[in-house]
Design an enzyme around this catalytic site. Sequence first.
Site, PDB file in Angstrom:
ATOM      1  N   GLU A  46       8.460  -4.057   7.315  1.00 15.91           N
ATOM      2  CA  GLU A  46       8.056  -2.586   8.043  1.00 15.91           C
ATOM      3  C   GLU A  46       8.595  -2.047   9.317  1.00 15.91           C
ATOM      4  OE1 GLU A  46       4.758  -4.866   5.935  1.00 15.91           O
ATOM      5  OE2 GLU A  46       6.262  -5.418   7.443  1.00 15.91           O
ATOM      6  N   GLY A 105       0.924  -5.432   2.004  1.00 22.08           N
ATOM      7  CA  GLY A 105      -0.620  -5.593   1.647  1.00 22.08           C
ATOM      8  C   GLY A 105      -0.818  -6.648   0.628  1.00 22.08           C
ATOM      9  N   ASP A 165       1.864  -6.109   9.480  1.00 19.92           N
ATOM     10  CA  ASP A 165       0.679  -6.256   9.784  1.00 19.92           C
ATOM     11  C   ASP A 165       0.014  -7.055   8.847  1.00 19.92           C
ATOM     12  OD1 ASP A 165       0.798  -4.491   7.588  1.00 19.92           O
ATOM     13  OD2 ASP A 165      -0.853  -3.425   7.918  1.00 19.92           O
ATOM     14  N   GLY A 208       0.712  -1.087   0.014  1.00 17.83           N
ATOM     15  CA  GLY A 208      -0.048   0.092  -0.009  1.00 17.83           C
ATOM     16  C   GLY A 208       0.904   1.294  -0.141  1.00 17.83           C
TER      17      GLY A 208
END
Length: 391
Positions: free
Chosen positions: A163, A140, A171, A94
């Site tokens: 990340e 994502g 995530d 993303g």
Amino acid sequence: MFYNLLTRTLLPAALGNNTRLNALRALSSSPSIDTVLATESSSKGLIILNRPKALNAINLEMVRKIYKHLKKCEKSKLLVIIKGTGDKSFCAGGDVRAIVEAGPTEESKSFFREEYTLNHLIGNYKIPYIAFMDGITMGGGVGLSVHGRYRVATERTLFAMPETAIGLFPDVGGSHFLPRLNGKLGLYLGLTGFRLKGEDVTNAGIATHYCPSDKLKHLESALLNCNDPDDIPDIMNSLTTKPEKKFILGPHLKTINKCFAAPSVEDIFKNLSEEGSEWSLNTLDILKKMSPLALKVTHRQLEHGSNLSLTQCLIMEYRMVVRHLEDSDFKEGVRALLIDKDQKAKWNPSTIEAVTSERVAKFFAKLPDTEELKLTELNWVLKNGDKYLQR
């Protein structure tokens, strides 16, 4: 989410005085292009991510289109295939720059809320879900693939959860799948952001099958012509191959399991230093470049996730991401790597030792009831399992 320097093209260029407005637009839409091609035959569903110039990075509009099509197909189709346009990327993640520049707005929260809801649907999908992880699969893109029943890697697959380098955490359900990899491999991948390529994505247990990219069309055709879902396992096995190369991390798994089994990030640092091999010291150098806060939050996240269902993990991660939007190293990490590109993030705190348990615990604190992520098992979780989310 995603920060990889290979895909800076997906990030908005100079946004001028309307930075916030443009960031919000980037989060929600891609004008003049049909970003998701959702097609179907009488019994099959096909989803094609169609942002090749942005390496098929997803935004809120795409999340909503994918979710809507999956819900429709689940009721009437035998299977669903998801893939990306082009040969460079399945989905690069993303647009974190747009998210950071938009700030902790309802639009930013909506992106994560609906993305995690989509991840939950994929992880609980009632019909076979087959992801072609051909090319870059990060952030994502991992969430769109790794929770599905079948995940097909090719020699072009490039997998990572990077990340911590931008002050965030792995995530999209990373807290569920990473701790379930062999030994401490998932914790190693989550903390370091190490990139796996091709056959190693299967060797790690992330992909379920490996298929050379020039054979992928044949596999897709066979699946789309399949009339009995019971035949899918045989099709998958007969038209894919076993990895021929030895796992690139194979020689280091014993060291990974030993050093990363430590109860804290400080102890992981100590173990790597004392182990003293070239590989261990290089790994330590990599970790020292990451956000100390993100490392400690990720360590606790994956520790918790090993005992939680996917539903519980996503609820926990939504709490975490809301806190990151409000107060974390996330904004600084994106600034250093993607906006100013000086590669000199000023982490706060700047050392592992200065990150307190109290600071880490705040990321896992329950949100107001009206703001919690609403998933199927939410009421059960809040009644019976919340102690695991906030330990």
